[in-house]
Design a protein around this motif. Structure first.
Motif, PDB file in Angstrom:
ATOM      1  N   VAL A 139     -17.336   0.808  -4.276  1.00 24.34           N
ATOM      2  CA  VAL A 139     -18.074   1.010  -5.523  1.00 24.34           C
ATOM      3  C   VAL A 139     -18.480  -0.340  -6.115  1.00 24.34           C
ATOM      4  N   ALA A 140     -17.589  -1.330  -5.985  1.00 22.33           N
ATOM      5  CA  ALA A 140     -17.824  -2.612  -6.636  1.00 22.33           C
ATOM      6  C   ALA A 140     -18.583  -3.600  -5.763  1.00 22.33           C
TER       7      ALA A 140
ATOM      8  N   VAL B 276      -7.302   0.972   3.052  1.00 23.15           N
ATOM      9  CA  VAL B 276      -6.802   0.363   1.822  1.00 23.15           C
ATOM     10  C   VAL B 276      -7.924  -0.497   1.247  1.00 23.15           C
ATOM     11  N   GLU B 277      -8.041  -0.475  -0.056  1.00 22.76           N
ATOM     12  CA  GLU B 277      -9.155  -1.158  -0.700  1.00 22.76           C
ATOM     13  C   GLU B 277      -8.714  -2.419  -1.419  1.00 22.76           C
TER      14      GLU B 277
ATOM     15  N   GLY C 246      -1.396  -3.042  -4.017  1.00 19.42           N
ATOM     16  CA  GLY C 246      -1.580  -1.596  -3.987  1.00 19.42           C
ATOM     17  C   GLY C 246      -2.541  -1.076  -2.936  1.00 19.42           C
ATOM     18  N   GLY C 247      -3.703  -1.716  -2.805  1.00 19.39           N
ATOM     19  CA  GLY C 247      -4.696  -1.208  -1.870  1.00 19.39           C
ATOM     20  C   GLY C 247      -5.518  -0.053  -2.415  1.00 19.39           C
ATOM     21  N   ASN C 248      -5.264   0.308  -3.671  1.00 20.48           N
ATOM     22  CA  ASN C 248      -6.148   1.253  -4.358  1.00 20.48           C
ATOM     23  C   ASN C 248      -6.288   2.604  -3.665  1.00 20.48           C
ATOM     24  N   ILE C 249      -5.187   3.172  -3.188  1.00 20.85           N
ATOM     25  CA  ILE C 249      -5.246   4.456  -2.491  1.00 20.85           C
ATOM     26  C   ILE C 249      -5.016   5.596  -3.481  1.00 20.85           C
TER      27      ILE C 249
ATOM     28  N   PHE D 127       0.811  -1.229   0.000  1.00 17.80           N
ATOM     29  CA  PHE D 127       0.000   0.000   0.000  1.00 17.80           C
ATOM     30  C   PHE D 127       0.840   1.272   0.000  1.00 17.80           C
TER      31      PHE D 127
ATOM     32  N   GLU E 123     -15.801  -1.541 -13.490  1.00 20.10           N
ATOM     33  CA  GLU E 123     -16.626  -2.179 -12.452  1.00 20.10           C
ATOM     34  C   GLU E 123     -17.845  -1.332 -12.117  1.00 20.10           C
ATOM     35  N   ALA E 124     -17.631  -0.019 -12.101  1.00 20.98           N
ATOM     36  CA  ALA E 124     -18.709   0.886 -11.714  1.00 20.98           C
ATOM     37  C   ALA E 124     -19.567   1.283 -12.914  1.00 20.98           C
TER      38      ALA E 124
ATOM     39  N   ASN F  11     -13.553  -2.610  -2.038  1.00 23.05           N
ATOM     40  CA  ASN F  11     -13.911  -1.483  -2.906  1.00 23.05           C
ATOM     41  C   ASN F  11     -15.409  -1.168  -2.792  1.00 23.05           C
TER      42      ASN F  11
ATOM     43  N   ALA G 230      -9.967  -5.422  -4.107  1.00 24.85           N
ATOM     44  CA  ALA G 230     -10.925  -5.470  -5.221  1.00 24.85           C
ATOM     45  C   ALA G 230     -12.115  -6.368  -4.900  1.00 24.85           C
TER      46      ALA G 230
ATOM     47  N   LEU H  17      -2.665  -4.343  -8.436  1.00 24.51           N
ATOM     48  CA  LEU H  17      -3.976  -4.641  -7.862  1.00 24.51           C
ATOM     49  C   LEU H  17      -3.803  -5.455  -6.577  1.00 24.51           C
TER      50      LEU H  17
ATOM     51  N   TYR I 135      -9.911  -0.338 -14.344  1.00 27.19           N
ATOM     52  CA  TYR I 135     -10.641  -1.484 -13.789  1.00 27.19           C
ATOM     53  C   TYR I 135     -11.809  -1.007 -12.925  1.00 27.19           C
TER      54      TYR I 135
END
Lengths: 228, 253
Positions: free
Chosen positions: B138-139, B164-165, A172-175, A91, A191-192, B136, B167, A169, A187
């Motif tokens: 949103v998902a 932290v997200e 990372g933790g998507n921050i 992260f 998804e959204a 996540n 998936a 992915l 991605y």
């Protein structure tokens, strides 16, 4: 531009930053490594070269899985992070750099190694008879001759870091602003079902990839024309 | 002459297979929300034992499945992690109207591998941790429920830099499992069968119920295995499996 979310551009810049830092580190690391691989007669050199080439064959999830464990608090990553008071390298931007360096290494080492190998022994022997030190011969003879290899390596290293997905992915933790890179952002938008944003980023990537390959081909052609 | 003979033979076999009333078994592709992985495997095994039909399961994020289905993915049944996407698929004309129903109500848990770390809402308020894993939002509805819970407790803005997200629920679970995040919001079903670490079952009034809906896609309307599977999920046998894994059934709470 017409109401595009700022986090979209944040992902773009983060990705460029990650790819640039990764490429610089790789050029520094790959140059002596490629030189050694091109010149050595050690029987185990090919084993080292094979280890470096592994990311070409392995799915990014393999590297991602091991990095998740290695970067974590119980692995060496946790120890490194503790030096500045953190507990994990997952992260973090630094963690992504480590992952990207490993992942993109073969794309930089191989072209430079091939370029060094193509020079052969002769020019360096000539330089030695002209009393050039090996260090000087390396910088004034080998490196200039291997220039196309460096260019190809840098471009490929940068492009592969930009295009990396599975690994970021997984660790990372998507921050946003720290680890949410372009490929993950695409991605997320898919998804959204936010097709508009996904389309802008994905379309941009297509143009980028096209420019990279075209540039490489042109470099290749030019250096072929320059050679006697 | 030899060719036409073999062609006739092939047609004969095909006709026999197609008209045979004693078909061995049918097969259906089922898209399953990641949090339901273990339950779905057990249900599919029970389904096969009972009917002989095979449910081939794919696991992933509901949002991803929705996108794939709109692009023609070969699924006949969707077990979603929410109730919005099955409804949306019906509106899109891709699922059989009226076939959607809640097969499970999910429960949100705050979980840590460290014993004693998670005590309750005060753990979130004290915020003495570096990273909090969520899915996540949103998902996946478990992520949305986690955000809702933090907003309900008025700690969301303070905790935001620590989030932290992952998936999917599986990834968020892995962040905690590998120790990279000290704690995280996961699905109760993921913790069934283990008492390790510390946990807090988030009270239902802190977030809107996670209604997980199933829906029969139009591609499966004529598939015996697909219609059979979706009917089987409502059977007492399947319901007891679902309850065993920490889900609440529709109508209870």
């Amino acid at each position: 531009m017409n109401g595009l979310p700022p986090e979209l551009w944040q992902s773009v810049w983060l990705t460029v930053e990650l790819a640039a830092i990764t490429t610089i580190i790789l050029l520094v690391v790959a140059t002596p490594l490629a030189w050694w691989l091109a010149r050595t007669k050690a029987w185990w050199a090919e084993a080292i070269a094979t280890v470096i080439a592994l990311p070409l064959v392995l799915p990014p999830t393999v590297l991602g899985f091991y990095l998740l464990v290695t970067l974590g608090p119980n692995g060496p990553g946790g120890w490194i992070a503790s030096l500045w008071g953190g507990r994990t390298l997952a992260f973090t931007f630094e963690g992504l750099v480590i992952g990207s360096v490993l992942y993109s290494m073969p794309f930089v080492v191989q072209p430079i190694r091939n370029a060094f190998a193509a020079i052969g022994d002769r020019p360096l022997e000539v330089a030695a008879t002209l009393r050039s030190s090996p260090w000087r011969a390396f910088w004034t003879v080998a490196v200039p001759q291997a220039r196309p290899g460096f260019l190809t390596g840098a471009v490929l290293g940068f492009a592969h870091t930009v295009g990396e997905f599975g690994l970021v992915l997984m660790i990372g933790g998507n921050i946003p602003g720290q680890t949410k890179v372009l490929s993950v952002a695409i991605y997320d938008y898919v998804e959204a079902s936010r097709w508009h944003e996904a389309n802008i980023l994905a379309g941009g990537m297509v143009i980028f990839a096209f420019a990279v390959i075209l540039t490489m081909t042109l470099i290749d052609k030019r250096s072929a024309a320059v050679r006697p | 002459m030899r060719l036409s003979k073999s062609v006739r033979l092939a047609i004969g076999i095909a006709t026999w297979v197609l008209t045979s009333t004693n078909l061995p078994a049918a097969q259906t592709n089922v898209a399953v929300a990641a949090n339901f992985t273990e339950v779905a495997k057990e249900i599919a095994a029970a389904f096969k034992a009972k009917t002989g039909h095979e449910a081939v399961l794919s696991f992933g994020a509901s949002g991803q499945f929705y996108t794939q289905i709109t692009q023609g993915a070969p699924f006949q049944v969707l077990l979603s992690a929410d109730d919005a996407r099955p409804k949306k698929l019906i509106d899109d004309g891709l699922a059989v109207p009226g076939s959607n129903f809640t097969y499970a109500v999910g429960k949100l848990v705050l979980w840590s591998k460290t014993p004693g770390l998670v005590k309750g809402e005060e753990t979130l308020k004290a915020a003495s941790f570096a990273k909090l894993a969520i899915i996540n939002p949103v998902a996946a509805p478990y992520g949305a429920a986690a955000v809702e819970t933090m907003k309900f407790l008025k700690v969301y803005d303070a905790l935001k830099p620590k989030i932290v997200e992952g998936a999917t629920v599986i990834q968020a679970f892995q962040f905690v499992e590998t120790g990279n995040a000290e704690l995280g919001f996961v699905a109760l079903s993921q913790l069934v069968g283990s008492d390790a670490g510390s946990r807090w079952l988030v009270p239902q009034e802190f977030y809107s119920p996670i209604r997980q809906d199933a829906v029969l896609l139009k591609t499966g309307a004529a598939n015996e295995a697909a219609t059979g599977f979706i009917a089987f999920i409502r059977s007492p046998e399947a319901r007891s499996i679902i309850e065993k894994y920490g889900y609440v059934l529709d109508g209870q709470s």
